[in-house]
Write an enzyme that holds these catalytic residues in place. Sequence first.
Site, PDB file in Angstrom:
ATOM      1  N   SER A 181       0.869  -1.188   0.000  1.00 13.43           N
ATOM      2  CA  SER A 181       0.000   0.000   0.000  1.00 13.43           C
ATOM      3  C   SER A 181       0.895   1.223   0.000  1.00 13.43           C
ATOM      4  O   SER A 181       2.082   1.134   0.366  1.00 13.43           O
ATOM      5  CB  SER A 181      -0.858  -0.012   1.272  1.00 13.43           C
ATOM      6  N   TYR A 228      -2.192  -1.365  10.445  1.00 13.25           N
ATOM      7  CA  TYR A 228      -2.149  -1.456   8.979  1.00 13.25           C
ATOM      8  C   TYR A 228      -0.812  -0.927   8.448  1.00 13.25           C
ATOM      9  O   TYR A 228      -0.157  -1.570   7.616  1.00 13.25           O
ATOM     10  CB  TYR A 228      -3.323  -0.653   8.397  1.00 13.25           C
TER      11      TYR A 228
HETATM   12  P1  NAD Z   1     -11.465  -6.140  -0.063  1.00 15.29           P
HETATM   13  O1  NAD Z   1     -12.053  -6.093   1.321  1.00 15.29           O
HETATM   14  O2  NAD Z   1     -12.366  -5.956  -1.236  1.00 15.29           O
HETATM   15  O3  NAD Z   1     -10.626  -7.474  -0.262  1.00 15.29           O
HETATM   16  C1  NAD Z   1      -9.925  -8.093   0.783  1.00 15.29           C
HETATM   17  C2  NAD Z   1      -9.859  -9.574   0.479  1.00 15.29           C
HETATM   18  O4  NAD Z   1      -9.166 -10.219   1.554  1.00 15.29           O
HETATM   19  C3  NAD Z   1     -11.250 -10.215   0.385  1.00 15.29           C
HETATM   20  O5  NAD Z   1     -11.261 -11.168  -0.648  1.00 15.29           O
HETATM   21  C4  NAD Z   1     -11.399 -10.875   1.728  1.00 15.29           C
HETATM   22  O6  NAD Z   1     -12.283 -11.973   1.704  1.00 15.29           O
HETATM   23  C5  NAD Z   1      -9.958 -11.321   1.970  1.00 15.29           C
HETATM   24  N1  NAD Z   1      -9.706 -11.657   3.375  1.00 15.29           N
HETATM   25  C6  NAD Z   1      -9.943 -10.900   4.478  1.00 15.29           C
HETATM   26  N2  NAD Z   1      -9.655 -11.604   5.578  1.00 15.29           N
HETATM   27  C7  NAD Z   1      -9.206 -12.820   5.164  1.00 15.29           C
HETATM   28  C8  NAD Z   1      -8.765 -13.988   5.835  1.00 15.29           C
HETATM   29  N3  NAD Z   1      -8.732 -14.065   7.173  1.00 15.29           N
HETATM   30  N4  NAD Z   1      -8.398 -15.056   5.104  1.00 15.29           N
HETATM   31  C9  NAD Z   1      -8.447 -15.017   3.742  1.00 15.29           C
HETATM   32  N5  NAD Z   1      -8.867 -13.935   3.058  1.00 15.29           N
HETATM   33  C10 NAD Z   1      -9.236 -12.852   3.763  1.00 15.29           C
HETATM   34  O7  NAD Z   1     -10.319  -5.014  -0.050  1.00 15.29           O
HETATM   35  P2  NAD Z   1      -9.375  -4.491  -1.215  1.00 15.29           P
HETATM   36  O8  NAD Z   1      -9.543  -3.023  -1.213  1.00 15.29           O
HETATM   37  O9  NAD Z   1      -9.542  -5.245  -2.479  1.00 15.29           O
HETATM   38  O10 NAD Z   1      -7.920  -4.821  -0.578  1.00 15.29           O
HETATM   39  C11 NAD Z   1      -7.076  -5.836  -1.066  1.00 15.29           C
HETATM   40  C12 NAD Z   1      -5.630  -5.559  -0.653  1.00 15.29           C
HETATM   41  O11 NAD Z   1      -5.216  -4.317  -1.222  1.00 15.29           O
HETATM   42  C13 NAD Z   1      -5.443  -5.428   0.856  1.00 15.29           C
HETATM   43  O12 NAD Z   1      -4.212  -5.996   1.246  1.00 15.29           O
HETATM   44  C14 NAD Z   1      -5.416  -3.921   1.060  1.00 15.29           C
HETATM   45  O13 NAD Z   1      -4.692  -3.573   2.212  1.00 15.29           O
HETATM   46  C15 NAD Z   1      -4.713  -3.485  -0.213  1.00 15.29           C
HETATM   47  N6  NAD Z   1      -4.939  -2.081  -0.569  1.00 15.29           N
HETATM   48  C16 NAD Z   1      -6.198  -1.624  -0.873  1.00 15.29           C
HETATM   49  C17 NAD Z   1      -6.370  -0.277  -1.234  1.00 15.29           C
HETATM   50  C18 NAD Z   1      -7.719   0.303  -1.621  1.00 15.29           C
HETATM   51  O14 NAD Z   1      -7.824   1.508  -1.802  1.00 15.29           O
HETATM   52  N7  NAD Z   1      -8.754  -0.489  -1.821  1.00 15.29           N
HETATM   53  C19 NAD Z   1      -5.253   0.564  -1.251  1.00 15.29           C
HETATM   54  C20 NAD Z   1      -3.994   0.056  -0.916  1.00 15.29           C
HETATM   55  C21 NAD Z   1      -3.845  -1.273  -0.590  1.00 15.29           C
END
Ligand code: NAD
Length: 261
Positions: free
Chosen positions: A143, A156
Amino acid sequence: MPDATPLRGKTAIVTGSNSGIGLGIARSFARAGASVVLNSYTDDESDHALARDMADETGSDVRYIQADLSDGDQARALVETAGVCDVLVNNAGIQHVAGIDEFPTAKWDAIIAINLSSAFHTTAAALPMMRRAGWGRVINIASAHGLTASPYKSAYVAAKHGVVGMTKVVALETAEEPITANAICPGYVMTPLIEKQIPETMEKYGLDRETAIKEVLLDRQPSKAFATTDQLGGTAIFLCSDHAAQITGTTISVDGGWTAL
Ligand code: NAD
């Protein structure tokens, strides 16, 4: 004419891929011809339907394997069950926002386990498979918070900085092999998680949709535009290409200029 399916013959495991960024990256891999393993902690009919629909749409082999990545043994079992792993995308992640003095210990532990430790366990299980295959790519979804901080996100930010550090170690331990390890550092990406925050933000600040997005949600993203899951998929595919064979142990920001501030 570029090859439309450059990853045919490769297997990609994408953790946390029944939603958001993981789902987008998994779809990009399936479209590029890779066999794909989807994962989350649930084991619903909709999870398996997602895999079937992606296979139908792309013609690639797509499986769903349930594993709760807060448990290191299940994280390792995910990779062992898949049986082969050429590309490992550590994407699963959760968030909790609170000041350090009020941050629930259980939330701290869960964020460190899911966002950081799971990547250690899956990588440990996947590296021997990559070595046997003579090729591998570890792609960690960190991130902008892996490079900079915001208040109220202690667990985080700590986990994402940890992911960036571990990525460098994996790169050094594999430096003389045809394996690379890199971290993609997204800024704000339009996912269902973020979409849900838009009406809440509009109501809280009394703003229209466009102003709520630009002035509140994208306050720190100079481009004032969300990154897309498709762009992250394309970045991950690039890291699998021969052009990226000497890119290892580094971060690639997809953040509209956030970390240039
Ligand atoms: P999201 O909530 O849509 O996806 C998260 C995924 O992780 C889901 O598929 C969820 O089921 C899975 N997950 C959560 N707990 C779990 C567990 N215990 N075991 C297995 N799977 C699990 O969120 P997202 O926005 O798609 O985020 C995905 C990644 O990208 C994360 O690591 C997040 O930190 C990172 N990220 C997101 C953003 C953003 O703006 N959306 C920005 C920077 C980084």
